[in-house]
Design a protein around this motif. Structure first.
Motif, mmCIF file in Angstrom:
data_model
loop_
_atom_site.group_PDB
_atom_site.id
_atom_site.type_symbol
_atom_site.label_atom_id
_atom_site.label_comp_id
_atom_site.label_asym_id
_atom_site.label_seq_id
_atom_site.Cartn_x
_atom_site.Cartn_y
_atom_site.Cartn_z
ATOM 1 N N VAL A 7 0.879 -1.159 0.000
ATOM 2 C CA VAL A 7 0.000 0.000 0.000
ATOM 3 C C VAL A 7 0.922 1.217 0.000
ATOM 4 O O VAL A 7 1.726 1.380 0.916
ATOM 5 C CB VAL A 7 -0.928 0.005 1.233
ATOM 6 C CG1 VAL A 7 -1.832 1.215 1.226
ATOM 7 C CG2 VAL A 7 -1.729 -1.296 1.301
ATOM 8 N N ILE A 8 0.809 2.032 -1.040
ATOM 9 C CA ILE A 8 1.751 3.126 -1.229
ATOM 10 C C ILE A 8 1.041 4.463 -1.060
ATOM 11 O O ILE A 8 0.012 4.718 -1.685
ATOM 12 C CB ILE A 8 2.397 3.069 -2.636
ATOM 13 C CG1 ILE A 8 2.995 1.681 -2.902
ATOM 14 C CG2 ILE A 8 3.430 4.175 -2.799
ATOM 15 C CD1 ILE A 8 4.068 1.241 -1.931
ATOM 16 N N GLY A 9 1.629 5.305 -0.209
ATOM 17 C CA GLY A 9 1.145 6.668 -0.034
ATOM 18 C C GLY A 9 1.999 7.603 -0.868
ATOM 19 O O GLY A 9 3.227 7.571 -0.770
ATOM 20 N N TYR A 10 1.340 8.390 -1.699
ATOM 21 C CA TYR A 10 2.043 9.336 -2.568
ATOM 22 C C TYR A 10 1.875 10.760 -2.053
ATOM 23 O O TYR A 10 0.805 11.135 -1.592
ATOM 24 C CB TYR A 10 1.509 9.256 -4.000
ATOM 25 C CG TYR A 10 1.847 7.963 -4.697
ATOM 26 C CD1 TYR A 10 3.106 7.754 -5.248
ATOM 27 C CD2 TYR A 10 0.908 6.936 -4.793
ATOM 28 C CE1 TYR A 10 3.423 6.561 -5.890
ATOM 29 C CE2 TYR A 10 1.209 5.746 -5.430
ATOM 30 C CZ TYR A 10 2.473 5.556 -5.982
ATOM 31 O OH TYR A 10 2.770 4.379 -6.600
ATOM 32 N N ALA A 11 2.931 11.543 -2.177
ATOM 33 C CA ALA A 11 2.895 12.975 -1.862
ATOM 34 C C ALA A 11 2.187 13.690 -3.030
ATOM 35 O O ALA A 11 2.001 13.104 -4.103
ATOM 36 C CB ALA A 11 4.315 13.497 -1.695
ATOM 37 N N PRO A 12 1.811 14.954 -2.851
ATOM 38 C CA PRO A 12 1.143 15.695 -3.932
ATOM 39 C C PRO A 12 1.941 15.735 -5.243
ATOM 40 O O PRO A 12 1.360 15.848 -6.318
ATOM 41 C CB PRO A 12 0.964 17.096 -3.351
ATOM 42 C CG PRO A 12 0.883 16.862 -1.869
ATOM 43 C CD PRO A 12 1.842 15.724 -1.602
ATOM 44 N N ASP A 13 3.264 15.599 -5.173
ATOM 45 C CA ASP A 13 4.077 15.614 -6.399
ATOM 46 C C ASP A 13 4.236 14.223 -7.019
ATOM 47 O O ASP A 13 5.058 14.023 -7.905
ATOM 48 C CB ASP A 13 5.441 16.245 -6.141
ATOM 49 C CG ASP A 13 6.320 15.406 -5.218
ATOM 50 O OD1 ASP A 13 5.862 14.372 -4.684
ATOM 51 O OD2 ASP A 13 7.493 15.798 -5.025
ATOM 52 N N ASP A 14 3.424 13.265 -6.561
ATOM 53 C CA ASP A 14 3.417 11.885 -7.082
ATOM 54 C C ASP A 14 4.694 11.105 -6.773
ATOM 55 O O ASP A 14 5.048 10.184 -7.499
ATOM 56 C CB ASP A 14 3.121 11.848 -8.580
ATOM 57 C CG ASP A 14 1.666 11.521 -8.865
ATOM 58 O OD1 ASP A 14 0.901 11.260 -7.913
ATOM 59 O OD2 ASP A 14 1.291 11.498 -10.054
ATOM 60 N N THR A 15 5.375 11.465 -5.688
ATOM 61 C CA THR A 15 6.499 10.655 -5.232
ATOM 62 C C THR A 15 6.051 9.862 -4.010
ATOM 63 O O THR A 15 5.173 10.284 -3.256
ATOM 64 C CB THR A 15 7.731 11.506 -4.863
ATOM 65 O OG1 THR A 15 7.369 12.431 -3.845
ATOM 66 C CG2 THR A 15 8.293 12.225 -6.087
#
Length: 150
Positions: A46-54
């Protein structure tokens, strides 16, 4: 699946771009617009992404398919075990942690947690129906500051 404290796992590390992750893992299951993104791996990622898609958070869920299909660190199986046993094993190896509302945040850069979906009898056949012990259902990997808010 072996965790890399503070960084992630071999397949996905903090700072990877979403496009890189999806090249390696394929698209997330279900609605790709939902956050966090769930990928069809064993154990599930399960991956959480920052607003910049990283990538800012890598989580590994329990699989319930045996030790080789669970998250581990340095020879210690982390998921689908009693949380007190996992914490004791890691503390015995010199890793320190702080308790949090759902588990323990380790200063090395990961957290073991339980949402109390599983009950102790699923990993300990001697557990009674009212056994209050928690089972590690997941591991979150990020720098310690992510968990501590520092």
């Amino acid at each position: 699946m072996e965790i890399i404290p503070g960084r992630g796992v071999e397949l996905v590390v903090i700072g990877d771009r979403r496009a890189q992750v999806e090249e390696r893992l394929g698209p997330p299951r279900g609605n790709a617009d939902l956050a966090p993104a769930v990928y069809a791996t064993t154990p599930p990622l399960v991956i959480g992404y920052a607003p910049d898609d990283t990538v800012e958070l890598v989580e590994i869920g329990y699989s319930g398919r045996g030790a080789r299909a669970e998250a581990s660190f340095g020879g210690v199986r982390l998921t689908h075990r009693l949380i007190d046993d996992v914490v004791a094993d890691l503390h015995a190896r010199g890793y320190t942690s702080t308790p949090c509302d759902v588990g323990h945040d380790f200063h090395a850069g990961f957290s073991v947690w339980s949402m109390r979906v599983l009950w102790a009898g699923e990993v300990d056949p001697t557990a009674g129906e009212d056994d209050p012990r928690c089972v590690v259902e997941g591991v979150s990997v990020a720098p310690y500051s992510y968990f501590s808010g520092e």
